[in-house]
Design an enzyme around this catalytic site. Sequence first.
Site, PDB file in Angstrom:
ATOM      1  N   GLY A 157      70.060  89.901  76.584  1.00  0.00           N
ATOM      2  CA  GLY A 157      71.132  90.419  75.722  1.00  0.00           C
ATOM      3  C   GLY A 157      72.334  90.854  76.538  1.00  0.00           C
ATOM      4  N   ALA A 158      72.674  90.074  77.578  1.00  0.00           N
ATOM      5  CA  ALA A 158      73.732  90.479  78.525  1.00  0.00           C
ATOM      6  C   ALA A 158      75.093  90.645  77.855  1.00  0.00           C
ATOM      7  CB  ALA A 158      73.817  89.478  79.672  1.00  0.00           C
TER       8      ALA A 158
ATOM      9  N   ALA B 217      74.470  96.547  77.717  1.00  0.00           N
ATOM     10  CA  ALA B 217      74.171  95.593  78.788  1.00  0.00           C
ATOM     11  C   ALA B 217      75.411  95.297  79.629  1.00  0.00           C
ATOM     12  CB  ALA B 217      73.611  94.303  78.194  1.00  0.00           C
TER      13      ALA B 217
ATOM     14  N   LEU C 274      65.465  85.691  71.270  1.00  0.00           N
ATOM     15  CA  LEU C 274      64.291  86.545  71.139  1.00  0.00           C
ATOM     16  C   LEU C 274      63.199  85.887  70.297  1.00  0.00           C
ATOM     17  CD1 LEU C 274      66.078  89.978  70.554  1.00  0.00           C
ATOM     18  CD2 LEU C 274      64.696  89.331  72.542  1.00  0.00           C
TER      19      LEU C 274
ATOM     20  N   THR D 148      67.149  94.515  77.257  1.00  0.00           N
ATOM     21  CA  THR D 148      68.036  95.319  76.392  1.00  0.00           C
ATOM     22  C   THR D 148      68.243  94.678  75.026  1.00  0.00           C
ATOM     23  OG1 THR D 148      70.244  94.353  76.795  1.00  0.00           O
ATOM     24  CG2 THR D 148      69.379  95.782  78.519  1.00  0.00           C
ATOM     25  N   ALA D 149      68.024  93.363  74.899  1.00  0.00           N
ATOM     26  CA  ALA D 149      68.374  92.659  73.647  1.00  0.00           C
ATOM     27  C   ALA D 149      67.547  93.159  72.474  1.00  0.00           C
ATOM     28  CB  ALA D 149      68.164  91.154  73.820  1.00  0.00           C
ATOM     29  N   SER D 150      68.201  93.518  71.410  1.00  0.00           N
ATOM     30  CA  SER D 150      67.566  93.959  70.169  1.00  0.00           C
ATOM     31  C   SER D 150      68.700  94.292  69.211  1.00  0.00           C
ATOM     32  CB  SER D 150      66.725  95.223  70.422  1.00  0.00           C
ATOM     33  OG  SER D 150      65.798  95.439  69.391  1.00  0.00           O
TER      34      SER D 150
ATOM     35  N   LYS E 193      62.505  99.825  66.621  1.00  0.00           N
ATOM     36  CA  LYS E 193      62.471 100.281  68.010  1.00  0.00           C
ATOM     37  C   LYS E 193      61.103 100.881  68.355  1.00  0.00           C
ATOM     38  CE  LYS E 193      65.416  99.935  70.484  1.00  0.00           C
ATOM     39  NZ  LYS E 193      65.693  98.712  71.299  1.00  0.00           N
TER      40      LYS E 193
HETATM   41  P1  NAP Z   1      74.764  95.264  70.882  1.00  0.00           P
HETATM   42  O1  NAP Z   1      76.015  95.327  71.638  1.00  0.00           O
HETATM   43  O2  NAP Z   1      74.810  94.749  69.490  1.00  0.00           O
HETATM   44  O3  NAP Z   1      73.706  94.463  71.741  1.00  0.00           O
HETATM   45  C1  NAP Z   1      72.575  93.863  71.171  1.00  0.00           C
HETATM   46  C2  NAP Z   1      72.266  92.598  71.950  1.00  0.00           C
HETATM   47  O4  NAP Z   1      71.071  92.004  71.414  1.00  0.00           O
HETATM   48  C3  NAP Z   1      73.366  91.572  71.858  1.00  0.00           C
HETATM   49  O5  NAP Z   1      73.673  91.167  73.167  1.00  0.00           O
HETATM   50  C4  NAP Z   1      72.744  90.419  71.080  1.00  0.00           C
HETATM   51  O6  NAP Z   1      73.123  89.158  71.572  1.00  0.00           O
HETATM   52  C5  NAP Z   1      71.271  90.621  71.369  1.00  0.00           C
HETATM   53  N1  NAP Z   1      70.453  89.998  70.324  1.00  0.00           N
HETATM   54  C6  NAP Z   1      70.369  90.346  69.029  1.00  0.00           C
HETATM   55  N2  NAP Z   1      69.537  89.495  68.387  1.00  0.00           N
HETATM   56  C7  NAP Z   1      69.112  88.600  69.315  1.00  0.00           C
HETATM   57  C8  NAP Z   1      68.250  87.457  69.287  1.00  0.00           C
HETATM   58  N3  NAP Z   1      67.636  87.044  68.159  1.00  0.00           N
HETATM   59  N4  NAP Z   1      68.046  86.777  70.431  1.00  0.00           N
HETATM   60  C9  NAP Z   1      68.657  87.160  71.587  1.00  0.00           C
HETATM   61  N5  NAP Z   1      69.487  88.211  71.675  1.00  0.00           N
HETATM   62  C10 NAP Z   1      69.702  88.914  70.555  1.00  0.00           C
HETATM   63  O7  NAP Z   1      74.075  96.715  70.782  1.00  0.00           O
HETATM   64  P2  NAP Z   1      73.813  97.847  71.875  1.00  0.00           P
HETATM   65  O8  NAP Z   1      74.208  99.123  71.238  1.00  0.00           O
HETATM   66  O9  NAP Z   1      74.370  97.480  73.203  1.00  0.00           O
HETATM   67  O10 NAP Z   1      72.230  97.791  71.973  1.00  0.00           O
HETATM   68  C11 NAP Z   1      71.559  97.375  73.145  1.00  0.00           C
HETATM   69  C12 NAP Z   1      70.187  98.007  73.182  1.00  0.00           C
HETATM   70  O11 NAP Z   1      70.331  99.419  73.252  1.00  0.00           O
HETATM   71  C13 NAP Z   1      69.319  97.715  71.959  1.00  0.00           C
HETATM   72  O12 NAP Z   1      67.990  97.547  72.393  1.00  0.00           O
HETATM   73  C14 NAP Z   1      69.459  98.987  71.140  1.00  0.00           C
HETATM   74  O13 NAP Z   1      68.364  99.185  70.279  1.00  0.00           O
HETATM   75  C15 NAP Z   1      69.502 100.012  72.261  1.00  0.00           C
HETATM   76  N6  NAP Z   1      70.090 101.321  71.889  1.00  0.00           N
HETATM   77  C16 NAP Z   1      71.383 101.407  71.480  1.00  0.00           C
HETATM   78  C17 NAP Z   1      71.909 102.647  71.129  1.00  0.00           C
HETATM   79  C18 NAP Z   1      73.330 102.819  70.680  1.00  0.00           C
HETATM   80  O14 NAP Z   1      73.679 103.907  70.185  1.00  0.00           O
HETATM   81  N7  NAP Z   1      74.184 101.817  70.824  1.00  0.00           N
HETATM   82  C19 NAP Z   1      71.104 103.803  71.212  1.00  0.00           C
HETATM   83  C20 NAP Z   1      69.786 103.667  71.645  1.00  0.00           C
HETATM   84  C21 NAP Z   1      69.293 102.434  71.989  1.00  0.00           C
HETATM   85  P3  NAP Z   1      74.247  88.206  70.924  1.00  0.00           P
HETATM   86  O15 NAP Z   1      75.472  88.414  71.747  1.00  0.00           O
HETATM   87  O16 NAP Z   1      73.703  86.842  71.078  1.00  0.00           O
HETATM   88  O17 NAP Z   1      74.436  88.642  69.499  1.00  0.00           O
END
Ligand code: NAP
Length: 356
Positions: free
Chosen positions: A16-17, A22, A70, A89-91, A172
């Site tokens: 999920g770079a 990420a 994923l 990190t991807a989710s 999660k």
């Molecule tokens: P984000 O920018 O939306 O990043 C999510 C990433 O997951 C994107 O790069 C996306 O890739 C990838 N992804 C989604 N579905 C996928 C699939 N089917 N196959 C491959 N890749 C996929 O969100 P973020 O806030 O940075 O979240 C990153 C991580 O941090 C997640 O695990 C999230 O649960 C965790 N987190 C976030 C927060 C927060 O407040 N932001 C808090 C706690 C934990 P694409 O570019 O291809 O869409």
Amino acid sequence: MPQVNYDTSTPVLVTGATGYVAGWLVKRLLEEGFTVHGAVRDPDDPARTGHLTALAAQSPGTLKLFRADLLQEGSYGPAMEGCGVVFHTASPFTSKITDPQRDLVDPALKGTRNVLATVDATPSVRRVVLTSSCAAIYGDTVDVAEAPGGVLTEKQWNTTSSIGHQAYSYSKTVAERAAWEMAQAQSRWKLVVINPSLVIGPALSETQTSESFALIRQLGDGTLKTGVPHVELGAVDVRDVAEAHMRAAFIEAAEGRHITSARTVSFLELAMMLREKFGDEWPLPRRQVPKWLIWLVGPMINKAFTRRMIARNMGLAWQADNSKSKTELGLEYRPLDIAVQEMFQQLIDTGQLRRK
Ligand code: NAP
């Protein structure tokens, strides 16, 4: 400060770079001189990956992009080959969903199992750093009172979320549990988990999918101009979250889960931090809306405001113990006002904030 050993001799994988969190992690890895394998859904889309290739061009490290999904079994194999550390990190973190099982739980849970099955099959991997969340520690704010002393620690697990209530938190939780099961079934690689609270701060790319941006945008677009619900939560600067991942990977003794959260804030407090810099330029909320009013009209205004959600999250105290992240990872948290102000400024500069 625990000793951090950046061993750049083997490449590392970031799943999920393209993501918000990420991006900052990839930046730090490239600055240290790592060869970073970035697994993304579409490596040929410059709108998603352009900022990463630009970063790599100015850094001592090297970036190689790989295509992976994923939900596609085995798709992380080529990206993982020869890597010593895997950052998973991807989710999806989004409220724009129609089917919570398909849109949140499947990519989180099946995706984690898929990535870790490839780790099992890749002998070079010795450590996996998983981006979990405080959402895997508690479900609703009311759960916080159940923790010893009313303070969340790494010992708690979210037991109250389900596919029908707080589906993201559920996704999660089941994903992190599955990761621990797979880690405990073998002895070659070690799992270290980062559990951030709400991540805030600027992104490295112009377009964002993370729900973090939707939440902060709502403070300024007029949605909440009559007031915000009193909800307490933890928040943390995105750069600290990236640093936590670096330490989790490269401090030999790092182990277990890590609450990664600077401190407790309310939505009103975040709005006040924005008012300090932006004054009355934007329709930022000035007050909290009483719980009874939200109870009465909330479900009619926003379908996410169910009565159960209101009862279990509004007007309640949130507290979490971040001391493990400080002592074992040596984290020093940045102030939240700068993080939220820089994020808001970026929303303005990129045209993503408009008055409703
Ligand atoms: P984000 O920018 O939306 O990043 C999510 C990433 O997951 C994107 O790069 C996306 O890739 C990838 N992804 C989604 N579905 C996928 C699939 N089917 N196959 C491959 N890749 C996929 O969100 P973020 O806030 O940075 O979240 C990153 C991580 O941090 C997640 O695990 C999230 O649960 C965790 N987190 C976030 C927060 C927060 O407040 N932001 C808090 C706690 C934990 P694409 O570019 O291809 O869409």
